[in-house]
Write an enzyme that holds these catalytic residues in place. Sequence first.
Site, PDB file in Angstrom:
ATOM      1  N   SER A  81      -7.098  -5.900  -5.806  1.00  0.00           N
ATOM      2  CA  SER A  81      -8.237  -6.456  -5.074  1.00  0.00           C
ATOM      3  C   SER A  81      -9.492  -6.475  -5.942  1.00  0.00           C
ATOM      4  O   SER A  81      -9.547  -5.811  -6.987  1.00  0.00           O
ATOM      5  CB  SER A  81      -8.501  -5.630  -3.804  1.00  0.00           C
ATOM      6  OG  SER A  81      -9.153  -4.420  -4.151  1.00  0.00           O
ATOM      7  N   ARG A  94     -11.282   1.873  -9.604  1.00  0.00           N
ATOM      8  CA  ARG A  94     -10.336   2.982  -9.844  1.00  0.00           C
ATOM      9  C   ARG A  94     -10.473   3.496 -11.276  1.00  0.00           C
ATOM     10  O   ARG A  94     -11.002   2.778 -12.139  1.00  0.00           O
ATOM     11  CB  ARG A  94      -8.913   2.487  -9.591  1.00  0.00           C
ATOM     12  CG  ARG A  94      -8.736   2.147  -8.125  1.00  0.00           C
ATOM     13  CD  ARG A  94      -7.326   1.841  -7.772  1.00  0.00           C
ATOM     14  NE  ARG A  94      -7.256   1.638  -6.337  1.00  0.00           N
ATOM     15  CZ  ARG A  94      -6.186   1.860  -5.596  1.00  0.00           C
ATOM     16  NH1 ARG A  94      -5.084   2.277  -6.144  1.00  0.00           N
ATOM     17  NH2 ARG A  94      -6.218   1.665  -4.306  1.00  0.00           N
ATOM     18  N   ARG A 148       1.759  -4.365   6.666  1.00  0.00           N
ATOM     19  CA  ARG A 148       1.045  -3.337   5.912  1.00  0.00           C
ATOM     20  C   ARG A 148       1.828  -2.036   5.982  1.00  0.00           C
ATOM     21  O   ARG A 148       1.810  -1.330   7.000  1.00  0.00           O
ATOM     22  CB  ARG A 148      -0.376  -3.138   6.450  1.00  0.00           C
ATOM     23  CG  ARG A 148      -1.085  -2.055   5.648  1.00  0.00           C
ATOM     24  CD  ARG A 148      -2.577  -2.127   5.642  1.00  0.00           C
ATOM     25  NE  ARG A 148      -3.058  -1.301   4.539  1.00  0.00           N
ATOM     26  CZ  ARG A 148      -4.262  -1.324   4.036  1.00  0.00           C
ATOM     27  NH1 ARG A 148      -5.146  -2.165   4.521  1.00  0.00           N
ATOM     28  NH2 ARG A 148      -4.606  -0.537   3.043  1.00  0.00           N
ATOM     29  N   ASP A 184       0.825  -1.221   0.000  1.00  0.00           N
ATOM     30  CA  ASP A 184       0.000   0.000   0.000  1.00  0.00           C
ATOM     31  C   ASP A 184       0.855   1.266   0.000  1.00  0.00           C
ATOM     32  O   ASP A 184       1.952   1.284   0.562  1.00  0.00           O
ATOM     33  CB  ASP A 184      -0.890  -0.026   1.253  1.00  0.00           C
ATOM     34  CG  ASP A 184      -2.006   0.983   1.163  1.00  0.00           C
ATOM     35  OD1 ASP A 184      -2.306   1.471   0.050  1.00  0.00           O
ATOM     36  OD2 ASP A 184      -2.597   1.302   2.217  1.00  0.00           O
ATOM     37  N   SER A 232      -8.413  -4.696   4.680  1.00  0.00           N
ATOM     38  CA  SER A 232      -8.768  -4.481   3.270  1.00  0.00           C
ATOM     39  C   SER A 232      -9.089  -5.774   2.523  1.00  0.00           C
ATOM     40  O   SER A 232      -8.680  -5.944   1.373  1.00  0.00           O
ATOM     41  CB  SER A 232      -7.656  -3.713   2.541  1.00  0.00           C
ATOM     42  OG  SER A 232      -7.524  -2.432   3.089  1.00  0.00           O
ATOM     43  N   GLU A 284     -11.990  -4.977  -5.362  1.00  0.00           N
ATOM     44  CA  GLU A 284     -12.546  -3.614  -5.308  1.00  0.00           C
ATOM     45  C   GLU A 284     -11.744  -2.629  -6.175  1.00  0.00           C
ATOM     46  O   GLU A 284     -12.212  -1.531  -6.464  1.00  0.00           O
ATOM     47  CB  GLU A 284     -12.555  -3.093  -3.860  1.00  0.00           C
ATOM     48  CG  GLU A 284     -13.590  -3.769  -2.951  1.00  0.00           C
ATOM     49  CD  GLU A 284     -13.249  -5.207  -2.608  1.00  0.00           C
ATOM     50  OE1 GLU A 284     -12.051  -5.506  -2.397  1.00  0.00           O
ATOM     51  OE2 GLU A 284     -14.163  -6.057  -2.586  1.00  0.00           O
ATOM     52  N   ASN A 285     -10.535  -3.015  -6.570  1.00  0.00           N
ATOM     53  CA  ASN A 285      -9.674  -2.078  -7.317  1.00  0.00           C
ATOM     54  C   ASN A 285     -10.178  -1.750  -8.723  1.00  0.00           C
ATOM     55  O   ASN A 285      -9.724  -0.779  -9.334  1.00  0.00           O
ATOM     56  CB  ASN A 285      -8.230  -2.595  -7.393  1.00  0.00           C
ATOM     57  CG  ASN A 285      -7.466  -2.455  -6.090  1.00  0.00           C
ATOM     58  OD1 ASN A 285      -6.527  -3.200  -5.817  1.00  0.00           O
ATOM     59  ND2 ASN A 285      -7.853  -1.501  -5.241  1.00  0.00           N
ATOM     60  N   GLY A 337      -0.001   5.293  -4.487  1.00  0.00           N
ATOM     61  CA  GLY A 337      -0.648   6.538  -4.925  1.00  0.00           C
ATOM     62  C   GLY A 337      -0.086   7.741  -4.168  1.00  0.00           C
ATOM     63  O   GLY A 337       0.247   8.777  -4.778  1.00  0.00           O
ATOM     64  N   ARG A 338       0.036   7.617  -2.844  1.00  0.00           N
ATOM     65  CA  ARG A 338       0.559   8.729  -2.030  1.00  0.00           C
ATOM     66  C   ARG A 338       2.019   9.036  -2.370  1.00  0.00           C
ATOM     67  O   ARG A 338       2.437  10.176  -2.397  1.00  0.00           O
ATOM     68  CB  ARG A 338       0.413   8.400  -0.535  1.00  0.00           C
ATOM     69  CG  ARG A 338      -0.957   8.746   0.011  1.00  0.00           C
ATOM     70  CD  ARG A 338      -1.215   8.066   1.318  1.00  0.00           C
ATOM     71  NE  ARG A 338      -1.548   6.664   1.126  1.00  0.00           N
ATOM     72  CZ  ARG A 338      -1.697   5.780   2.092  1.00  0.00           C
ATOM     73  NH1 ARG A 338      -1.520   6.162   3.346  1.00  0.00           N
ATOM     74  NH2 ARG A 338      -2.038   4.536   1.841  1.00  0.00           N
TER      75      ARG A 338
HETATM   76  C1  FPP Z   1      -2.192   0.030  -3.217  1.00  0.00           C
HETATM   77  O1  FPP Z   1      -1.655   1.338  -3.161  1.00  0.00           O
HETATM   78  C2  FPP Z   1      -1.562  -0.698  -4.311  1.00  0.00           C
HETATM   79  C3  FPP Z   1      -2.226  -1.267  -5.359  1.00  0.00           C
HETATM   80  C4  FPP Z   1      -3.677  -1.238  -5.516  1.00  0.00           C
HETATM   81  C5  FPP Z   1      -1.471  -1.962  -6.450  1.00  0.00           C
HETATM   82  C6  FPP Z   1      -0.303  -2.800  -6.035  1.00  0.00           C
HETATM   83  C7  FPP Z   1       0.500  -3.072  -7.237  1.00  0.00           C
HETATM   84  C8  FPP Z   1       1.848  -3.036  -7.321  1.00  0.00           C
HETATM   85  C9  FPP Z   1       2.733  -2.849  -6.165  1.00  0.00           C
HETATM   86  C10 FPP Z   1       2.553  -3.132  -8.635  1.00  0.00           C
HETATM   87  C11 FPP Z   1       2.455  -4.334  -9.483  1.00  0.00           C
HETATM   88  C12 FPP Z   1       2.636  -5.657  -8.881  1.00  0.00           C
HETATM   89  C13 FPP Z   1       3.130  -6.734  -9.549  1.00  0.00           C
HETATM   90  C14 FPP Z   1       2.867  -8.057  -8.988  1.00  0.00           C
HETATM   91  C15 FPP Z   1       3.897  -6.627 -10.790  1.00  0.00           C
HETATM   92  P1  FPP Z   1      -2.603   2.581  -3.436  1.00  0.00           P
HETATM   93  O2  FPP Z   1      -2.601   2.860  -4.892  1.00  0.00           O
HETATM   94  O3  FPP Z   1      -3.958   2.300  -2.865  1.00  0.00           O
HETATM   95  O4  FPP Z   1      -1.879   3.705  -2.648  1.00  0.00           O
HETATM   96  P2  FPP Z   1      -2.571   4.922  -1.877  1.00  0.00           P
HETATM   97  O5  FPP Z   1      -3.332   4.325  -0.732  1.00  0.00           O
HETATM   98  O6  FPP Z   1      -1.414   5.744  -1.433  1.00  0.00           O
HETATM   99  O7  FPP Z   1      -3.454   5.628  -2.870  1.00  0.00           O
END
Ligand code: FPP
Length: 248
Positions: free
Chosen positions: A73, A79, A196, A28, A204, A75-76, A31-32
Site C-alpha cells: 500500500s 515499515r 480479508r 493480511d 485499509s 502507507e507500507n 507479520g503475525r
Molecule cells: C500485510 O500483512 C501484507 C503485506 C503488507 C504484504 C503482502 C505481500 C505478499 C503477500 C508477498 C508478495 C506478493 C507478491 C505479489 C509477490 P502484514 O505484514 O501487515 O501482517 P500483520 O498484520 O500480521 O503484521
Amino acid sequence: MALFRRKQEPRPDLSDIILPEHIGIIMDGNGRWAKKRGLPRSAGHTAGAQTFRKIARYCSNIGIRYLTVYAFSTENWRRPEDEVGALMKLFKEYLEEAIRDFKDDSIVLRFIGDRSAFSDELVALMQENEAESMDRPGMVLNIAMNYGGRDELVHAVRGIAADVERGALEPEAIDEAVISSHLYTRGQPDPDLIIRPSGEYRTSNFLLWQSAYSEYVIMDILWPDFKESDLDYALIEYAKRNRRFGGV
Ligand code: FPP
C-alpha cells in the site's frame, strides 16, 4: 463475526453456486504468522508470496475472471527499511519468474498503483509482464503495488481536471463513469467479493471507489496459512449473500 473454518469440514462443491466475476484479496497476517513462529517478518512475506502464487492459480483454474491482490500500500513505505527491502526483493523475484516461466499460462498481469516510487528495474519488469501477457485469454490478475484508494482518486481527479483544462471535457459531463474511467482499474468490473484474512475489519484504503457494493468476507486465518479450501468457503459465503445494490 469472522468466518472460521473447522479443519474437518468436507470440501464444498462449487459447481452449483454463482461465482464472483471479480475477487479482491487483502493479503493480511504475514507479520503475525512469522511472529508466532519466532521468525522475522520477512519470512512471513516469503510464505505469503507462496500463498499468493497458489491462490492466484486456483482462482484462474476455477474460472474467476478478475483477481486483485493488495501487495503493497501507499502507507507500507512506513515499515522498517529491511522489511520494505525484503518485499521489493519478493516482487522482483515474482516478476522475473512470471516473465520466464508463465509463457504458457493464460493469466493477464496488470499492476495498479503509483509506479513512480519503484526502481527502474521493477518498473521495466512490470511493463514487460503487462506487454507479454496482455493478449492472453484468461483471468486478469491485478497486483496492487504502491496502491492506495485515496491516492488513486487524487490521480483520477488530476486527470479529469487536466481534461477540463484542455477543453476535452465539460465539468457538467463528469459522472461516475468518467471517474471510473480515470482509475487504475478502468474497463474492469468492480469487485463482487473482497476477502480479508487475519480477522481485521478494515478496508485499509483498498479499492475505495470500486468496493462501494462489494461483499466483504473476513476470515480468522493468517494469509500464509490460507488454502484453496478457505477460498472455497469464502465463495460459499458470498453465494449466500443477497446483493441488493441499494434496492430492496
Ligand atoms: C500485510 O500483512 C501484507 C503485506 C503488507 C504484504 C503482502 C505481500 C505478499 C503477500 C508477498 C508478495 C506478493 C507478491 C505479489 C509477490 P502484514 O505484514 O501487515 O501482517 P500483520 O498484520 O500480521 O503484521
